[in-house]
Structure formats: structure tokens, C-alpha cells
Motif scaffolding. Structure first.
Motif, short mmCIF file in Angstrom:
data_model
loop_
_atom_site.label_atom_id
_atom_site.label_comp_id
_atom_site.label_asym_id
_atom_site.label_seq_id
_atom_site.Cartn_x
_atom_site.Cartn_y
_atom_site.Cartn_z
N UNK A 151 -22.59 -39.86 -19.41
CA UNK A 151 -23.26 -38.94 -19.07
C UNK A 151 -22.82 -37.93 -18.13
N UNK A 152 -22.40 -36.68 -19.06
CA UNK A 152 -21.62 -35.64 -18.08
C UNK A 152 -22.28 -34.22 -18.13
N UNK A 153 -22.62 -33.67 -17.03
CA UNK A 153 -23.19 -32.51 -17.02
C UNK A 153 -22.55 -31.49 -16.28
N UNK A 154 -22.36 -30.24 -16.62
CA UNK A 154 -21.75 -29.07 -15.91
C UNK A 154 -20.56 -28.68 -16.49
N UNK A 155 -20.06 -29.01 -17.59
CA UNK A 155 -18.81 -28.81 -18.16
C UNK A 155 -18.61 -27.43 -18.75
N UNK A 156 -19.74 -26.74 -19.00
CA UNK A 156 -19.81 -25.44 -19.69
C UNK A 156 -18.86 -24.20 -19.06
N UNK A 157 -18.71 -24.27 -18.04
CA UNK A 157 -18.35 -23.28 -17.13
C UNK A 157 -16.58 -23.52 -16.65
N UNK A 158 -16.11 -24.49 -17.19
CA UNK A 158 -14.74 -24.83 -17.09
C UNK A 158 -13.87 -24.08 -18.02
N UNK A 159 -12.64 -23.77 -17.51
CA UNK A 159 -11.65 -23.37 -18.47
C UNK A 159 -9.96 -23.77 -18.03
N UNK A 160 -9.21 -24.09 -18.93
CA UNK A 160 -7.83 -24.54 -18.63
C UNK A 160 -7.03 -23.39 -18.04
N UNK A 161 -7.65 -22.10 -17.92
CA UNK A 161 -6.80 -20.99 -17.55
C UNK A 161 -7.29 -20.53 -16.09
N UNK A 162 -8.15 -21.20 -15.53
CA UNK A 162 -8.43 -20.86 -14.04
C UNK A 162 -7.93 -21.74 -13.08
N UNK A 163 -8.20 -21.15 -11.65
CA UNK A 163 -7.75 -22.02 -10.74
C UNK A 163 -8.76 -22.73 -9.81
N UNK A 164 -8.54 -24.13 -9.60
CA UNK A 164 -9.66 -24.96 -8.98
C UNK A 164 -9.19 -25.67 -7.98
N UNK A 165 -10.18 -25.93 -6.85
CA UNK A 165 -10.32 -26.81 -5.91
C UNK A 165 -11.31 -27.95 -6.39
N UNK A 166 -11.01 -29.18 -6.45
CA UNK A 166 -11.67 -30.22 -6.85
C UNK A 166 -12.23 -31.25 -5.64
N UNK A 167 -13.53 -31.22 -5.46
CA UNK A 167 -13.86 -32.53 -4.43
C UNK A 167 -14.81 -33.60 -5.00
N UNK A 168 -14.85 -34.61 -4.48
CA UNK A 168 -15.55 -35.65 -5.18
C UNK A 168 -15.96 -36.65 -4.14
N UNK A 169 -16.95 -37.63 -4.38
CA UNK A 169 -17.17 -38.92 -3.86
C UNK A 169 -16.07 -40.11 -4.22
N UNK A 170 -16.06 -40.70 -3.50
CA UNK A 170 -14.96 -41.95 -3.86
C UNK A 170 -15.31 -43.34 -3.72
N UNK A 171 -15.48 -43.98 -4.85
CA UNK A 171 -15.85 -45.41 -4.67
C UNK A 171 -15.06 -46.48 -5.42
N UNK A 172 -14.14 -46.25 -6.40
CA UNK A 172 -13.31 -46.93 -6.85
C UNK A 172 -12.00 -46.27 -7.49
N UNK A 173 -11.02 -47.11 -7.63
CA UNK A 173 -9.71 -46.69 -8.26
C UNK A 173 -10.20 -46.12 -9.83
N UNK A 174 -11.23 -46.56 -10.25
CA UNK A 174 -11.64 -45.91 -11.58
C UNK A 174 -12.10 -44.59 -11.47
N UNK A 175 -12.31 -43.98 -10.15
CA UNK A 175 -12.64 -42.60 -10.25
C UNK A 175 -11.81 -41.61 -10.79
N UNK A 176 -10.24 -42.09 -10.49
CA UNK A 176 -9.01 -41.27 -11.11
C UNK A 176 -9.43 -41.25 -12.56
N UNK A 177 -9.57 -42.44 -13.01
CA UNK A 177 -9.77 -42.26 -14.66
C UNK A 177 -10.89 -41.79 -15.17
N UNK A 178 -11.83 -41.69 -14.49
CA UNK A 178 -13.28 -40.67 -14.81
C UNK A 178 -12.87 -39.25 -14.61
#
Length: 304
Positions: free
Chosen positions: A75-102
Motif C-alpha cells: 500500500x504505497x501513497x505519494x509516488x506520482x511526484x517522483x522522477x528519475x531525472x531529479x535530485x533528492x534527499x530521502x529521510x525515513x523512519x527505521x525499524x528493520x533491515x527490511x526497510x532497505x528492501x522496502x
């Protein structure tokens, strides 16, 4: 019993696919890394794009493996604004090594390949150091306060070195990942911190500030990711063996220029105590919103 045997079979099959996929692409990346040592700028740029393509293909096969073996509903929300041709800083909560795969599953081919800031000393790690360098993972140099006290003429040189290392990203889109809690959530860590949040540890502003100070003019957008495991935080084995039925991901995108223009961040962060307080307050407010979002998603922190 049959269900347990089914999970065991799926897990073993999935791990084998991960292993052989990783060996194949890691070998190719290492070979290309050696070719990138040739000190010709156009050649290195060409090899860099090949290396990113290899890393992206590695994740793509991992994602295919997940689709065939995991049975997880996403269940993923918020993907519509993304582009492989842009420059990003990503932050996230961290609970498990599975987070990387997610994160790799959600963002693959939607934004540039995820990279992490690494300490400059890690470039000397056998094999991996060369691969990280070849994949353009930015290496940072940080001087301690005690070192600068003895060598005041070097103040600011660490940031200059890091900025110079990031010059390549002026013309090559990049995604820089930062887990601002600094470690994975556990109830023990939560209690030790006396965290004011229900589902989160306290966020640390220094890492984000370092990235923004070094690359603020190159990064265009902040992606704030909230990851929720409705049935409890899974282990890697839980994930690969098909025990994780649902994963929820909420993505919020904010232009970095808005953060700067509103006065929440400025490049004198490390020299201005008031600025450090203001930026930490801004990050705390985001974490408060993230905590409320996790609560609304019926998040739990109990193990499977």
C-alpha cells in the motif's frame, strides 16, 4: 506444519535467488570499477552510468524475486511526484533491515539509485570501498572538535572536501538516503532515550544538515518516507519467507527551497547555535507528524 514447510521452502528459494543475483551483479560492478580507475573524465562518466544501470538491474531482479515469492500486499501513497531525472534527499523512519528492501522496491527506476554518505576512511575497505567509489557514493570527511581545536586553520576544510567530492552530482541526478534516527527502533532504545514519540526514536538533525550544507544547491526535493508494518516489525527471514502480508508506505515530497526560504535551514548551521535549534525544531515537528501518521495506520512495534 504444511504452512511452516511452505514458508521454509519459499525462504530458501528466495535467499538463493538473492545470493546468486547479488554475486552476478557485484562481480560485474567490481570489474567495471577497475575500468573506472582510468583517469579520463568522459570515460569515468560513461562507466558511472553503466554502474548505476547494473545496480538498478540488481534491484529489479530482487524486486521480481519478491513478487514471485513473498505474497506481500503493498500500500504505497505519494509516488506520482517522483522522477528519475531529479535530485533528492530521502529521510525515513527505521525499524528493520527490511526497510532497505522496502525503499529499493518502492523507488527503483522512479528516482536515481539510492546512495548513502560514507566516512572517507571506508574507501579503503577491500573490494567494497572500490565499489562504493565507482557507484559514486559520496565520501565525507569530518574533523572532530578536539582536532579543530589543535588545528584551527583546518576549520571548514572538511566541508570543502566533501563539496568537491559531490561536484559530479551537478549534472548527474542523485538520491541521498539518511535514516535520521541513527539506528533501528526498539522499545529498549525508545525507553532509554525517553523518546516523546510513540512509534519513533528522536531524530538527529546533524546528518541531514551535513548533506544539505554540502549539497544544498544540488538537491531539489526532500522525500519523507513513513514505513509501517501492520502485523509487527519483520525480520529479513520473515520477509523472504512470505510471512509479511502487508506493508504500508507513505511518501511526502517537499521542495528544499521551501525549507530554506522559510528559514528552517541555512548553510551556517554548524556555526550558528540558533540555526541548529530552529532546524532541530523543524525536524521534530516532522517526526511528530510522522508519529501521528503511524498511529493512524494502526502501526505496532511488536515482533512477528
Amino acid at each position: 506444519m504444511l504452512r511452516s514447510l511452505g514458508h521454509l521452502f519459499v525462504g530458501i528459494l528466495s535467499v538463493l535467488v538473492y545470493f546468486f543475483n547479488t554475486v552476478f551483479w557485484a562481480t560485474l560492478i567490481f570489474i567495471l570499477s577497475i575500468f573506472k580507475l582510468i583517469p579520463l573524465k568522459p570515460w569515468r562518466k560513461f562507466i558511472s552510468y553503466l554502474l548505476d544501470a547494473c545496480a538498478t538491474a540488481w534491484i529489479s531482479v530482487n524486486n521480481l524475486n519478491q513478487r514471485l515469492t513473498s505474497g506481500t500486499t503493498w500500500h504505497v501513497q505519494g509516488l506520482s511526484e517522483l522522477s528519475p531525472k531529479d535530485w533528492y534527499l530521502i529521510i525515513a523512519n527505521h525499524q528493520s533491515w527490511v526497510d532497505i528492501l522496502v525503499l529499493q522496491r518502492v523507488f527503483n527506476r522512479r528516482i536515481p539509485f539510492l546512495k548513502f554518505f560514507l566516512k572517507k576512511e571506508l574507501i579503503w575497505v577491500p573490494v567494497l570501498g572500490l565499489a562504493w567509489w565507482a557507484l559514486d557514493f559520496p565520501f565525507m570527511r569530518r574533523y572532530t572538535k578536539s582536532f579543530l581545536a589543535k588545528n584551527p586553520h583546518l576549520k571548514g576544510k572538511d566541508m570543502e572536501t566533501t563539496r568537491a567530492a559531490c561536484e559530479k552530482f551537478k549534472h548527474k541526478p542523485v538520491s541521498i538516503m539518511n535514516f535520521v534516527e541513527g539506528t533501528r527502533f526498539t522499545q529498549v532504545k525508545h525507553d532509554r532515550q525517553n523518546s516523546p514519540f510513540t512509534h519513533l526514536l528522536k531524530p538527529r538533525a546533524g546528518g541531514v544538515a551535513f548533506v544539505l550544507t554540502a549539497m544544498g544547491n544540488q538537491l531539489h526535493k526532500l522525500i519523507d518516507v513513513t514505513i509501517d508494518y501492520p502485523a509487527g516489525v519483520p525480520s529479513f527471514w520473515d520477509f523472504v519467507s512470505g510471512k509479511v502480508k502487508d506493508i504500508r508506505v507513505n511518501i511526502s515530497v517537499t521542495p528544499i527551497k521551501d525549507i530554506v526560504q522559510d528559514g528552517f535551514f541555512s548553510t551556517d548551521y554548524f556555526d550558528n547555535p540558533d540555526q541548529r535549534i530552529r532546524f532541530q525544531q523543524w525536524l521534530n515537528a516532522r517526526w511528530e507528524h510522522k508519529d501521528q501518521l503511524l498511529e493512524s495506520m494502526n502501526s505496532t512495534q511488536s515482533p512477528l
